[in-house]
Motif scaffolding. Structure first.
Motif, mmCIF file in Angstrom:
data_model
loop_
_atom_site.group_PDB
_atom_site.id
_atom_site.type_symbol
_atom_site.label_atom_id
_atom_site.label_comp_id
_atom_site.label_asym_id
_atom_site.label_seq_id
_atom_site.Cartn_x
_atom_site.Cartn_y
_atom_site.Cartn_z
ATOM 1 N N LEU A 21 58.104 -68.405 19.328
ATOM 2 C CA LEU A 21 59.160 -67.512 19.756
ATOM 3 C C LEU A 21 58.787 -66.878 21.080
ATOM 4 C CD1 LEU A 21 59.725 -65.707 16.374
ATOM 5 C CD2 LEU A 21 60.999 -67.614 17.298
ATOM 6 N N SER A 22 59.772 -66.541 21.864
ATOM 7 C CA SER A 22 59.504 -65.826 23.102
ATOM 8 C C SER A 22 60.032 -64.414 22.969
ATOM 9 C CB SER A 22 60.155 -66.542 24.279
ATOM 10 O OG SER A 22 61.546 -66.580 24.104
ATOM 11 N N LEU A 23 59.578 -63.545 23.860
ATOM 12 C CA LEU A 23 60.019 -62.167 23.837
ATOM 13 C C LEU A 23 61.512 -62.124 24.089
ATOM 14 C CD1 LEU A 23 59.101 -59.143 23.848
ATOM 15 C CD2 LEU A 23 59.246 -59.319 26.308
ATOM 16 N N PRO A 24 62.245 -61.397 23.252
ATOM 17 C CA PRO A 24 63.673 -61.308 23.470
ATOM 18 C C PRO A 24 63.978 -60.501 24.731
ATOM 19 C CG PRO A 24 63.016 -60.276 21.383
ATOM 20 C CD PRO A 24 61.783 -60.713 22.075
ATOM 21 N N THR A 25 64.959 -60.941 25.464
ATOM 22 C CA THR A 25 65.419 -60.158 26.600
ATOM 23 C C THR A 25 66.389 -59.125 26.065
ATOM 24 O OG1 THR A 25 67.291 -61.605 27.017
ATOM 25 C CG2 THR A 25 65.220 -62.150 28.127
ATOM 26 N N ILE A 44 52.142 -57.622 14.691
ATOM 27 C CA ILE A 44 52.466 -58.747 15.564
ATOM 28 C C ILE A 44 53.373 -58.209 16.667
ATOM 29 C CG2 ILE A 44 53.510 -61.040 15.706
ATOM 30 C CD1 ILE A 44 53.154 -61.047 12.537
ATOM 31 N N PHE A 45 53.083 -58.589 17.896
ATOM 32 C CA PHE A 45 53.901 -58.153 19.026
ATOM 33 C C PHE A 45 54.283 -59.339 19.885
ATOM 34 C CE2 PHE A 45 51.485 -54.354 18.016
ATOM 35 C CZ PHE A 45 52.428 -53.354 18.126
ATOM 36 N N GLU A 46 55.500 -59.283 20.374
ATOM 37 C CA GLU A 46 55.934 -60.139 21.473
ATOM 38 C C GLU A 46 55.928 -59.210 22.681
ATOM 39 O OE1 GLU A 46 56.784 -63.333 21.811
ATOM 40 O OE2 GLU A 46 56.664 -63.908 19.708
ATOM 41 N N VAL A 47 55.223 -59.582 23.744
ATOM 42 C CA VAL A 47 55.126 -58.727 24.923
ATOM 43 C C VAL A 47 55.465 -59.504 26.188
ATOM 44 C CG1 VAL A 47 53.395 -57.211 23.883
ATOM 45 C CG2 VAL A 47 52.660 -59.112 25.330
ATOM 46 N N GLU A 48 55.947 -58.776 27.175
ATOM 47 C CA GLU A 48 56.170 -59.312 28.512
ATOM 48 C C GLU A 48 55.625 -58.293 29.494
ATOM 49 O OE1 GLU A 48 60.233 -59.739 29.745
ATOM 50 O OE2 GLU A 48 59.650 -60.761 31.603
ATOM 51 N N ILE A 49 54.712 -58.727 30.362
ATOM 52 C CA ILE A 49 54.169 -57.845 31.390
ATOM 53 C C ILE A 49 55.171 -57.825 32.547
ATOM 54 C CG2 ILE A 49 52.198 -57.322 32.868
ATOM 55 C CD1 ILE A 49 51.635 -57.449 29.755
ATOM 56 N N ARG A 91 54.250 -63.702 29.199
ATOM 57 C CA ARG A 91 54.851 -63.410 27.892
ATOM 58 C C ARG A 91 53.879 -63.946 26.859
ATOM 59 N NH1 ARG A 91 61.216 -63.777 27.748
ATOM 60 N NH2 ARG A 91 61.669 -62.973 29.808
ATOM 61 N N ALA A 92 53.612 -63.143 25.834
ATOM 62 C CA ALA A 92 52.636 -63.550 24.824
ATOM 63 C C ALA A 92 53.011 -63.011 23.461
ATOM 64 C CB ALA A 92 51.244 -63.049 25.210
ATOM 65 N N ARG A 93 52.548 -63.708 22.454
ATOM 66 C CA ARG A 93 52.604 -63.233 21.066
ATOM 67 C C ARG A 93 51.195 -62.783 20.735
ATOM 68 N NH1 ARG A 93 55.926 -64.891 16.106
ATOM 69 N NH2 ARG A 93 57.298 -63.726 17.424
ATOM 70 N N ILE A 94 51.076 -61.578 20.191
ATOM 71 C CA ILE A 94 49.776 -60.973 19.920
ATOM 72 C C ILE A 94 49.717 -60.523 18.463
ATOM 73 C CG2 ILE A 94 48.186 -59.132 20.573
ATOM 74 C CD1 ILE A 94 49.747 -58.980 23.259
ATOM 75 N N TRP A 95 48.609 -60.884 17.795
ATOM 76 C CA TRP A 95 48.341 -60.455 16.415
ATOM 77 C C TRP A 95 47.209 -59.456 16.473
ATOM 78 C CZ3 TRP A 95 49.488 -65.321 17.954
ATOM 79 C CH2 TRP A 95 50.549 -65.966 17.316
ATOM 80 N N ILE A 96 47.465 -58.227 16.070
ATOM 81 C CA ILE A 96 46.463 -57.166 16.169
ATOM 82 C C ILE A 96 46.026 -56.735 14.774
ATOM 83 C CG2 ILE A 96 46.009 -54.819 16.985
ATOM 84 C CD1 ILE A 96 47.946 -55.357 19.270
#
Length: 157
Positions: free
Chosen positions: A19-23, A148-153, A114-119
């Motif tokens: 999945l990608s970060l939703p706009t 879990i995060f979807e992030v976009e810098i 854009r990344a998916r991150i598991w913390i």
């Protein structure tokens, strides 16, 4: 909910698939299990998958950043989202303004990534969790919950 989101520790008083970060025009979708072939792991145990490699600068500790994010509980429920708030989170990275897992990851991702991150819970809200501001008998993020995060810098300066 405060405009800076749940991630700001000072406001809270707190120390997976393709999945990608939703706009802003898209609705976030439920995350699935990590694709282990593409997932990397940091020494602390944070896992991440780059969805889009950015070409901009990488933040240094103390830099100001703007980050779009959507945060998911392990069951796929969204607990917070800058996308839903209509503006990216603004922060100074490496200063403890966000959960430790974020401070670690934001120093690894170039602007535009854009990344998916598991913390792991210990690098998120730990044994404290996050109480629901509207009902302090319920948790928005239960204690000891991996996130879990979807992030976009969006911006680094």
């Amino acid at each position: 909910m405060r405009t800076s989101g749940l991630l700001c520790l000072s406001l809270l008083g707190l120390a997976t698939g393709g999945l990608s970060l939703p706009t802003q025009a898209q609705t976030p979708t439920r995350p699935s299990v990590a694709d282990t072939a593409l997932t990397q792991r940091t020494a602390s145990g944070v896992r991440y998958t780059i969805r889009q490699q950015g070409t901009g600068p990488i933040a240094q500790s103390g830099d100001r950043m703007q980050v779009h994010y959507t945060g998911f509980l392990p069951d796929g429920h969204i607990f917070d989202s800058s996308v839903a708030q209509g503006r990216p989170l603004r922060l100074r990275v490496g200063r403890g303004e966000v959960i430790p897992g974020w401070d670690e990851m934001l120093l690894l991702l170039p602007m535009g990534s854009r990344a998916r991150i598991w913390i792991p819970a210990a690098l998120a809200y730990g044994s404290t969790g996050v109480l629901n501001p509207d009902d302090d008998t319920k948790f928005m993020v239960p204690p000891n919950t991996d996130l879990i995060f979807e992030v976009e810098i969006v911006k680094v300066r």
